[in-house]
Write a protein that holds these residues in place. Structure first.
Motif: not given
Lengths: 379, 313, 254
Positions: B202-207, B222-232, B237-242, B296-300
């Motif tokens: 969720q630290g990713m602020g925007s699509r 590599g592949a991009v995956a995500c935490t649950k809130p990012v998908a749901t 991202l699709s739920e298969e990436r959770i 410690v940094a902003d991913m953006k």
């Protein structure tokens, strides 16, 4: 005397908490930035019957009592005080209609007001007066079967939504302050831009301009000259909402402070190990409990008011304490955060901004103390 | 000789179950045997890895009917002296396990991520309390049904020359009926198979930050995956990436976590990664203590710079 | 038609703390798991289409009476509880036996709905064990259920396909969370829930024997230890180098 919550009360609290975390929290940033509450939140609150907790089933409420109302408001304010203020003010306006209104008035406004279709406002303050009814300049001039209202009301909540607004004006024939129900956005109704206040974001307050607003005479709320009573009773009940809101702010500040104290490390050691932090956390816990039980008590008292003056005093002392206490609590919570506490990434700074507003609105702090003292030093 | 019998509807998982079975078979002196049902290809593959394969070919056995499959397995286990049955803990396997345990009166554990023999007792490890803890439990009954989490054990190496024996069991007529089977539209990316995962939280602020993350993942192969809130919640991202308890449990060589706070439910899905690197604005985020490298940094701001830095190297 | 929803009270996972690797479970509020709430929401929707009755069934310690009120507020019509303070430690096969015995006392059972796994343990074993004991057909992992008088049409969600299954009633069905979002009960329904009937059974009334010898014994339950290097990176260049290099020696070492 039993200070435990019933399972139903716990469920009301949990429901409000779940709702707030699931549906308000993701939008809090937007609420803060835009100073506006998205419609979907209001609709969802209506669906869960959060607008009608304190009202009787007869009028579309859920009969959950003011104690149930306080529990829900605390949890909603914990996430967004702006959202809880919308609920509070709606309850204030509808409460006045429910208590003093005719059957027809209640039938017209209660149900839509509890389903979120309409949101009520309560308009007393004017640019030239704060709490003194003698200074009111808004005029309601009798013309046959109608009244024509002219005047300006200041710092009015929910005035940007459709719904009833309870307007206090000087009735022309008696020259006495009288309450009227006006439909917002009728001919002659307009509002200013929102005041840019430092906190309670989402709860827009505006000035309301009434220019030759013509209403049927039956829109008078209560009797001619009874405006001051309606005002006193209304603001006493309104203090339940504002106290609950500031209780929610206090609760959140406490939670944020505890979380930070547990997580933050200084030279490899948790800051929770430092006595300076422990003293602060202890102080916050004490102040939270004090505010909580005063507010819960006020909710219980409101369920069964025998003497309006006594209730007004309890409401005044609760509002006064809880709001001033919230300023202390949020300030200490900011201190625990150090420099991070004033950064916009941290919730605690917005709580602090919210808190500072509390003692200044819905009856300033000194006014509350005068009400309390007035009931003591009567002889 | 007593045996461990393995069965999965999924051939890859069946090959892993062989490895799992061998981790305990020797110590308790059991043989390892496998069962296939209406899957000749699986029987052939298992025959390269396991000595004894029982093959059932009976179209009356409906794979969609867990009760029927459980009955078949229990019959084979009884006939072939296999008190221990290993299943895969995928949806089919889990559904069979409870039913099978009832038929064999055995103790049953699902979602098992490790097995050991301790003083002759078969002990299983599994996540519990939503992944907050790992519980070790012994199955005391003689008959045991264990469903093993896919991808925990490696695929059994080829080597053994196995014999396929056709057997028949009395199958019950299924009362359930399969009306239609619809393959799921698969995300082209399989995060469980990826050796490198770039996980956004969720630290990713925007699509809008996603394309550059994709480029970074591309550079890292590599592949991009995500935490649950990012998908749901956000549906970026699709739920298969959770990754996590309610998503996939991944064990890549390298996991780069961007703006992931590290809630327990997420950590369950990534804690088997060989190397974990976290970039997070909050130095107190729980994930930081679970990382090999932390920044410690902003991913953006980090991600575009990182893409340029990798391109330079 | 009775639609039975089996629900499990679990410690609120948000409140679990770990002390010396041990989970601290004292004073943690008991709640119903989210997947169970999804199962209930699905059942309530089915009730609306079939004029059925939603019966909540749960086994657990004495806190269960309070915990289940939330489910009554969220649309259950009545609750049948099996209350025993020792039940929490029992193996899933015992719980299954207890639930099955209670279900047998209810007439006109259409479907019995479970969440695919409990929120705390996630094993999903009780569902198929109950089906086995009752001798009912089962369909796991439903993401959609349609009901008529004698048949359920279920869309089962597997890892790589969906299956549409027809199953005669009575049947036992487990559902995945996608089937329906949990319902947040409205205030009015919360207050009405206290008037809904709740029957409480004790173990001996159900004539279920709890075996003296347990099939499963727990040896330990500890938070996993993380063995990570914990190196702090301060620049993007450093990070880039690690990403490029760290994997290689690791991979060669294998």
């Amino acid at each position: 005397m039993d200070f435990t919550l019933s399972k139903e009360q716990l469920l009301i609290r949990n429901t409000a908490r779940d709702f707030a975390e699931k549906y308000i929290e993701p939008l809090v940033r937007r609420i803060e930035d835009e100073n506006d509450v998205p419609r979907q939140i209001i609709d969802r609150m209506a669906e869960l019957e959060l607008f009608g907790i304190q009202f009787a089933e007869e009028w579309g409420g859920s009969d959950g009592g003011y104690d149930g109302y306080v529990l829900a408001m605390e949890q909603i304010a914990r996430v967004s005080s702006g959202v809880s203020m919308i609920l509070s003010v709606n309850g204030l306006g509808l409460g006045a209609i429910c208590t003093y209104g005719t059957k027809e008035q209640k039938e017209k406004y209660m149900e839509p007001g509890l389903t979120g279709e309409l949101l009520a406002s309560f308009a007393f303050t004017e640019p030239g007066t704060g709490s003194d009814p003698r200074q009111i300049t808004t005029m309601a001039i009798r013309e046959g079967d109608s009244y024509v209202i002219n005047g300006t009301k200041r710092f009015i909540s929910n005035a940007n939504f459709h719904g009833p607004i309870v307007v206090f004006a000087r009735e022309s024939e008696s020259d006495e302050v009288t309450a009227f129900i006006v439909d917002k956005f009728c001919a002659g109704y307009s509002i200013s831009e929102a005041w840019d206040k430092i906190g309670l974001k989402g709860n827009r307050i505006v000035d309301v301009y009434l220019k030759n607003v013509r209403i049927p005479a039956e829109n008078m709320l209560g009797k001619v000259g009874r405006g001051f009573n309606i005002l006193l009773s209304g603001i006493a009940y309104g203090k339940i909402g504002i106290s609950s809101t500031y209780l929610g702010i206090t609760l959140r500040a406490y939670e944020e402070a505890v979380k930070y104290a547990m997580e933050k490390k200084h030279r490899g050691q948790s800051i929770a190990k430092f006595q300076a932090m422990q003293l602060r956390v202890g102080e916050l816990a004490i102040k939270l409990e004090a505010a909580r039980w005063l507010t819960y008590r006020l909710g219980c008292l409101a369920n069964n008011v025998k003497d309006p003056m006594t209730f007004a005093r309890e409401a005044a002392l609760t509002k006064s304490f809880v709001c001033e206490n919230a300023v202390d609590v949020t300030r200490v919570a900011v201190d625990i955060h150090g420099s991070y506490g004033v950064m916009s990434d941290y919730k605690v700074q917005s709580l602090y901004r919210d808190a500072i507003i509390g003692p200044q609105i819905e009856g300033v702090g000194d006014m509350q103390k005068m009400i309390v003292a007035g009931t003591i030093l009567r002889e | 000789m007593r045996n461990i019998l393995i069965y999965s509807d999924n051939t890859d998982y069946a090959c892993e179950l062989l490895t799992a079975a061998h981790t305990i078979a020797g110590e308790i002196g059991y043989g390892v045997t496998a069962l296939t049902i209406n899957n000749d290809d699986q029987a052939e593959k298992l025959a390269l890895r396991c000595g004894t394969i029982y093959r059932i070919r009976d179209e009356a056995i409906l794979m969609a009917d867990a009760a029927a499959v459980a009955l078949v397995i229990s019959e084979v286990a009884k006939k072939k002296n296999a008190p221990v049955v290993l299943l895969s803990s995928n949806r089919r396997g889990k559904e069979i396990s409870g039913r099978l345990a009832h038929l064999t009166h055995g103790g049953c554990l699902t979602d098992v991520s490790g097995m050991t023999i301790d003083n002759g007792r078969l002990c299983c490890r599994r996540n519990t309390l939503g992944g907050a803890t790992v519980v070790t439990q012994a199955i005391e009954s003689d008959h045991k049904v264990i469903a093993v989490v896919p991808k925990v054990y490696d695929t059994m190496e080829e080597g053994e020359k196995g014999a396929i024996t056709d057997i028949a069991v009395e199958a019950e007529l299924s009362v359930i009926k399969v009306v239609e089977v619809m393959p799921k539209v698969k995300d082209s990316v399989d995060i469980e198979a990826a050796e490198v995962l770039v996980v956004v939280g969720q630290g990713m602020g925007s699509r809008d930050d996603l394309p550059i993350v994709e480029i970074l993942a591309g550079h890292l192969k590599g592949a991009v995956a995500c935490t649950k809130p990012v998908a749901t919640d956000k549906r970026w991202l699709s739920e298969e990436r959770i990754v996590g308890l309610s998503g996939r449990k991944c064990k890549p060589d390298l996991a780069l976590l961007l703006g992931v706070s590290g809630q327990v439910q997420f950590v369950v899905g990534i804690r088997d990664a060989k190397t974990i690197i976290s970039v997070n604005t909050d130095e107190n985020a729980p994930i930081m203590t679970m990382s090999d490298y932390r920044m410690v940094a902003d991913m953006k701001s980090v991600v575009p710079e990182l893409v340029r830095a990798i391109e330079r190297l | 038609m009775n639609i039975i929803v089996a629900m499990k009270q679990v410690p609120d996972l948000h409140h679990i703390r770990i002390r010396n690797r041990e989970p601290v479970l004292d004073d943690i509020p008991m709640v119903l798991g989210d997947i169970d709430k999804s199962a209930l929401a699905a059942a309530v929707e089915l009730k609306e289409t079939t004029q059925g009755r939603v019966i909540i069934m749960s086994a657990g310690n004495r806190k269960i009476r309070d915990t289940v009120k939330e489910a009554l507020a969220a649309g259950g019509d009545e609750a049948i509880l099996i209350e025993d303070d020792d039940l929490a430690d029992e193996d899933s096969s015992v719980i299954a036996g207890v639930l099955a015995a209670a279900i047998q006392r209810i007439g006109d059972v259409g479907i019995v709905v479970f969440g695919e796994g409990s929120a705390d343990n996630y094993s999903g074993r009780v569902f198929s064990a109950v089906a086995a004991i009752l001798g009912y057909p089962q369909v796991g992992y439903a993401k959609r259920i349609e009901l008529n008088d004698s048949l359920a049409r279920v869309t089962r969600s597997l890892e790589d396909s969906d299956e549409i299954i027809e199953v005669p009633l009575p049947a036992v069905i487990s559902v995945v969370s996608e089937i329906k979002e949990p319902r947040i009960p409205s205030v009015k329904n919360i207050l009405k829930a206290r008037k809904k009937p709740t029957a409480v059974y004790h173990l001996n009334e159900l004539c279920v024997e709890v075996p003296a010898e347990k099939n499963i014994t727990t040896i330990s339950n500890l938070a996993p230890v993380s063995r990570r290097k914990g190196i702090v990176i301060t620049s993007v260049d450093e990070l880039a180098k690690i990403l490029k290099n760290d994997r290689k020696p690791d991979r060669q070492a294998q």
